[in-house]
Write a protein that holds these residues in place. Structure first.
Motif, PDB file in Angstrom:
ATOM      1  N   LEU A 175    -106.398 -75.112 -38.724  1.00  0.00           N
ATOM      2  CA  LEU A 175    -105.770 -74.562 -39.931  1.00  0.00           C
ATOM      3  C   LEU A 175    -106.296 -75.300 -41.152  1.00  0.00           C
ATOM      4  N   PRO A 176    -106.320 -74.639 -42.320  1.00  0.00           N
ATOM      5  CA  PRO A 176    -106.789 -75.326 -43.532  1.00  0.00           C
ATOM      6  C   PRO A 176    -105.927 -76.570 -43.820  1.00  0.00           C
ATOM      7  N   GLU A 177    -104.584 -76.415 -43.653  1.00  0.00           N
ATOM      8  CA  GLU A 177    -103.735 -77.577 -43.875  1.00  0.00           C
ATOM      9  C   GLU A 177    -103.174 -78.054 -42.540  1.00  0.00           C
ATOM     10  N   LYS A 178    -103.674 -79.170 -42.078  1.00  0.00           N
ATOM     11  CA  LYS A 178    -103.324 -79.637 -40.727  1.00  0.00           C
ATOM     12  C   LYS A 178    -101.955 -80.302 -40.701  1.00  0.00           C
ATOM     13  N   PRO A 179    -101.202 -80.138 -39.596  1.00  0.00           N
ATOM     14  CA  PRO A 179     -99.870 -80.746 -39.490  1.00  0.00           C
ATOM     15  C   PRO A 179     -99.953 -82.270 -39.402  1.00  0.00           C
ATOM     16  N   ASP A 180     -98.838 -82.927 -39.751  1.00  0.00           N
ATOM     17  CA  ASP A 180     -98.757 -84.376 -39.541  1.00  0.00           C
ATOM     18  C   ASP A 180     -97.743 -84.720 -38.445  1.00  0.00           C
ATOM     19  N   ALA A 181     -97.203 -83.684 -37.801  1.00  0.00           N
ATOM     20  CA  ALA A 181     -96.277 -83.919 -36.689  1.00  0.00           C
ATOM     21  C   ALA A 181     -96.181 -82.671 -35.829  1.00  0.00           C
ATOM     22  N   ILE A 182     -95.872 -82.890 -34.533  1.00  0.00           N
ATOM     23  CA  ILE A 182     -95.658 -81.762 -33.617  1.00  0.00           C
ATOM     24  C   ILE A 182     -94.361 -82.009 -32.856  1.00  0.00           C
ATOM     25  N   PHE A 183     -93.457 -81.035 -32.920  1.00  0.00           N
ATOM     26  CA  PHE A 183     -92.279 -81.065 -32.059  1.00  0.00           C
ATOM     27  C   PHE A 183     -92.462 -79.980 -31.014  1.00  0.00           C
ATOM     28  N   SER A 184     -92.607 -80.395 -29.751  1.00  0.00           N
ATOM     29  CA  SER A 184     -92.813 -79.441 -28.662  1.00  0.00           C
ATOM     30  C   SER A 184     -91.536 -79.311 -27.849  1.00  0.00           C
ATOM     31  N   ALA A 185     -91.185 -78.095 -27.463  1.00  0.00           N
ATOM     32  CA  ALA A 185     -89.990 -77.862 -26.655  1.00  0.00           C
ATOM     33  C   ALA A 185     -90.250 -78.176 -25.180  1.00  0.00           C
ATOM     34  N   SER A 186     -91.395 -78.811 -24.873  1.00  0.00           N
ATOM     35  CA  SER A 186     -91.730 -79.177 -23.486  1.00  0.00           C
ATOM     36  C   SER A 186     -92.496 -80.491 -23.483  1.00  0.00           C
ATOM     37  N   ASP A 187     -92.147 -81.392 -22.558  1.00  0.00           N
ATOM     38  CA  ASP A 187     -92.872 -82.657 -22.415  1.00  0.00           C
ATOM     39  C   ASP A 187     -94.307 -82.438 -21.965  1.00  0.00           C
ATOM     40  N   PHE A 188     -94.531 -81.440 -21.124  1.00  0.00           N
ATOM     41  CA  PHE A 188     -95.872 -81.193 -20.607  1.00  0.00           C
ATOM     42  C   PHE A 188     -96.814 -80.767 -21.737  1.00  0.00           C
ATOM     43  N   VAL A 189     -96.305 -79.885 -22.612  1.00  0.00           N
ATOM     44  CA  VAL A 189     -97.089 -79.453 -23.772  1.00  0.00           C
ATOM     45  C   VAL A 189     -97.320 -80.637 -24.717  1.00  0.00           C
ATOM     46  N   ALA A 190     -96.291 -81.493 -24.885  1.00  0.00           N
ATOM     47  CA  ALA A 190     -96.450 -82.674 -25.745  1.00  0.00           C
ATOM     48  C   ALA A 190     -97.553 -83.576 -25.201  1.00  0.00           C
ATOM     49  N   LEU A 191     -97.566 -83.765 -23.876  1.00  0.00           N
ATOM     50  CA  LEU A 191     -98.602 -84.605 -23.253  1.00  0.00           C
ATOM     51  C   LEU A 191     -99.989 -84.015 -23.498  1.00  0.00           C
ATOM     52  N   GLY A 192    -100.145 -82.720 -23.284  1.00  0.00           N
ATOM     53  CA  GLY A 192    -101.435 -82.064 -23.523  1.00  0.00           C
ATOM     54  C   GLY A 192    -101.863 -82.199 -24.971  1.00  0.00           C
ATOM     55  N   ALA A 193    -100.899 -82.056 -25.885  1.00  0.00           N
ATOM     56  CA  ALA A 193    -101.196 -82.175 -27.317  1.00  0.00           C
ATOM     57  C   ALA A 193    -101.716 -83.580 -27.620  1.00  0.00           C
ATOM     58  N   ILE A 194    -101.045 -84.598 -27.074  1.00  0.00           N
ATOM     59  CA  ILE A 194    -101.461 -85.984 -27.328  1.00  0.00           C
ATOM     60  C   ILE A 194    -102.863 -86.234 -26.762  1.00  0.00           C
ATOM     61  N   GLN A 195    -103.112 -85.718 -25.546  1.00  0.00           N
ATOM     62  CA  GLN A 195    -104.438 -85.900 -24.947  1.00  0.00           C
ATOM     63  C   GLN A 195    -105.524 -85.287 -25.820  1.00  0.00           C
ATOM     64  N   GLU A 196    -105.239 -84.095 -26.360  1.00  0.00           N
ATOM     65  CA  GLU A 196    -106.238 -83.406 -27.183  1.00  0.00           C
ATOM     66  C   GLU A 196    -106.414 -84.115 -28.527  1.00  0.00           C
ATOM     67  N   LEU A 197    -105.299 -84.604 -29.111  1.00  0.00           N
ATOM     68  CA  LEU A 197    -105.394 -85.349 -30.372  1.00  0.00           C
ATOM     69  C   LEU A 197    -106.252 -86.594 -30.164  1.00  0.00           C
ATOM     70  N   GLN A 198    -106.005 -87.317 -29.061  1.00  0.00           N
ATOM     71  CA  GLN A 198    -106.776 -88.527 -28.787  1.00  0.00           C
ATOM     72  C   GLN A 198    -108.251 -88.192 -28.561  1.00  0.00           C
ATOM     73  N   ALA A 199    -108.502 -87.071 -27.893  1.00  0.00           N
ATOM     74  CA  ALA A 199    -109.890 -86.647 -27.662  1.00  0.00           C
ATOM     75  C   ALA A 199    -110.600 -86.363 -28.987  1.00  0.00           C
ATOM     76  N   ARG A 200    -109.820 -85.968 -30.003  1.00  0.00           N
ATOM     77  CA  ARG A 200    -110.399 -85.703 -31.327  1.00  0.00           C
ATOM     78  C   ARG A 200    -110.339 -86.922 -32.237  1.00  0.00           C
TER      79      ARG A 200
END
Lengths: 336, 336
Positions: free
Chosen positions: A238-263
């Motif tokens: 997105l043009p304006e990137k988020p500074d936080a993510i609230f996920s309604a699932s721990d599994f999705v949160a884990l995947g998000a963190i893995q991808e953020l770290q990969a970037r």
């Protein structure tokens, strides 16, 4: 005849299937009167002793309890079931479990299976959008108790957590720690109350803090690590990137963190992440994940007690109980 | 067309076999999309009505399958059950699950419940030391199929992994990477074949490499993170401390690593650790855990196929099948 006579012996003698014998003995309505009579006479002649279930059926109880969950292999549902077992095994009930995989047709089949198995009650975390199949349980006069995911139905008790508050407290924590561009990943069908309510909590927290709700910051996914990675892929293009993510699932949160770290995006310095459910892995990761505890063991125990209380006190039978447990925010390293 | 349309009528019209029609109608995945579409269209055109109950009664089947596992909330058992479901749901079966919590009396109750529920077959990963309760399944003429944990019984097929080889390859890897003081945590009842075989593999690998087997290096625990911590507490109070741990459980391996790190003992530099089962968390930890993959999805699918093959080919009914899958060592960061 030597030994114990079984339905298989009766079936053999009458040249019909054991399933037909069983249905006839159990009063199934899809059996003709002629067949029923033939089976009952043969059973009598052969001195057939009905098994425990058949006897129990006469007394109106099988002592079997059916449980339907979306999936068995999460700590959350495993713990709810453990709570149900703790209370119900102690009272002589045995638990049979089926999983719906979040599929409405599968859930309807599970309901049919459990009704056919003559369970005394069904505890369900429902993935259905309609309550058609659930109504069949009530039509069969089997008590139905919702946990976690409920539908609005008359005469059905439920034990849930306050998902609105869960969503609100997670989002408020992000705001309190300085985040302003907060994305929300729904991680399940928005038609289900739990996801709708978490999203509503998110929305309300933003509103109360005069932060604009942005449609492009709200994503709908399934609950898996892969979907968390995919969500980050979308959000960080997105043009304006988020500074936080609230996920309604721990599994999705884990995947998000893995991808953020990969970037090479730093968690929580650049982006904070919160999950939902307090799955054990959120705690034992190096970068442990802030999450919302739903007290699943307590949820299972409470649901069992609601049922037992209904059954042992006939005057309570038609009192619909709605128990709502308070969730708790567990602060860890993935938020500031 | 007169009378009720059958799958034979559809087969004749399309010039394919009735079995293919049946598979297409029952959603079998081994049918091409093209064939499925063709069959569904013909069935619609010919006004074909599937009568599941009638089919079930004719075949003497309830179409319910019972599954008994020690616990549902691990990826291993969740994946085996997924494999069973994939194959069996496609054939119109619905799966009922019970958990024994590694308790023999509970398992006997589960067996009773499933027999009373008229399941067509029982798939079990057995926690029993005796085969008394299991014999009841055979007495009721219900097919019994073991997976993962089997008992030696006549006329019962099984799908397991080669636990001896699993234990051997894990220990050999530790030896190959320079470890000589290798502890083994049994992580489950040694009376069960799986734990006995992993231990035997450990013992054999030591012997083949002329390393002394030390009784004080072999601990018996349950499979939990806490027990892994406790094991390290015992092992690292020995006069001669180990330089490696092979645990028969990933959960115990995780607990051991956490306790080693809490004591500032470096993994893998000072102590290497190997788990067993390839639970997902072993991969997504910062210090990922070397482990032994047991291919649970494949195990479930294979067990289902063994049963289906027995049921659809009467001549196979009394052929006992013993399928042993090869485990695979997954190298990660917890070993050198």
């Amino acid at each position: 005849m030597n030994g114990k006579v079984t339905i298989y012996d009766i079936a053999k003698k009458l040249n019909i299937t054991a399933a037909t014998v069983s249905r006839a003995l159990n009063g199934n309505q899809n059996i003709s009167e002629k067949t029923r009579k033939m089976v009952l006479e043969a059973a009598h002649e052969m001195n057939y002793k009905q098994n425990k279930l058949a006897l129990a059926l006469k007394s109106g109880r099988s002592n079997y309890i059916g449980v339907i969950v979306p999936r068995i292999n999460t700590n959350f549902f495993g713990s709810v079931i453990r709570g149900l077992e703790e209370e119900l095994n102690a009272k002589g009930f045995n638990i049979i479990i089926t999983q719906s995989h979040n599929d409405e047709a599968m859930e309807a089949k599970n309901i049919e299976t459990l009704i056919d198995s003559h369970v005394d009650a069904i505890f369900i975390s429902s993935s259905s959008k309609s309550s058609k199949a659930l109504q069949k349980v009530l039509d069969a006069k089997i008590p139905l108790i919702f946990f976690d995911r409920r539908k609005i139905m008359d005469n059905v008790s439920s034990v849930t957590i306050d998902d609105f508050t869960g969503g609100y407290m997670a989002t408020k924590h992000l705001i309190d720690t300085g985040c302003r561009k907060i994305a929300h990943i729904v991680s399940g069908p928005i038609e289900l109350e739990i996801f709708r309510e978490r999203h509503r909590g998110y929305q309300q927290a933003l509103e109360d803090h005069h932060i604009e709700y942005r449609k492009e910051y709200v994503l709908k996914t399934n609950s898996s690590i892969e979907e968390g990675k995919r969500a980050v892929d979308i959000l960080f293009n997105l043009p304006e990137k988020p500074d936080a993510i609230f996920s309604a699932s721990d599994f999705v949160a884990l995947g998000a963190i893995q991808e953020l770290q990969a970037r090479n995006i730093k968690v929580p310095e650049e982006v904070s992440v919160i999950g939902f459910a307090n799955e054990p892995f959120t705690d034992f990761l190096e970068l442990s994940i802030t999450t919302v505890d739903q007290f699943p063991l307590e949820m299972g125990r409470t649901a069992a007690r609601v049922y037992l209380n209904q059954e042992t006190n006939p005057e309570n039978k038609n009192i619909q109980k709605k128990v709502v447990l308070e969730p708790k925010l567990i602060l860890r390293k993935s938020t500031r």
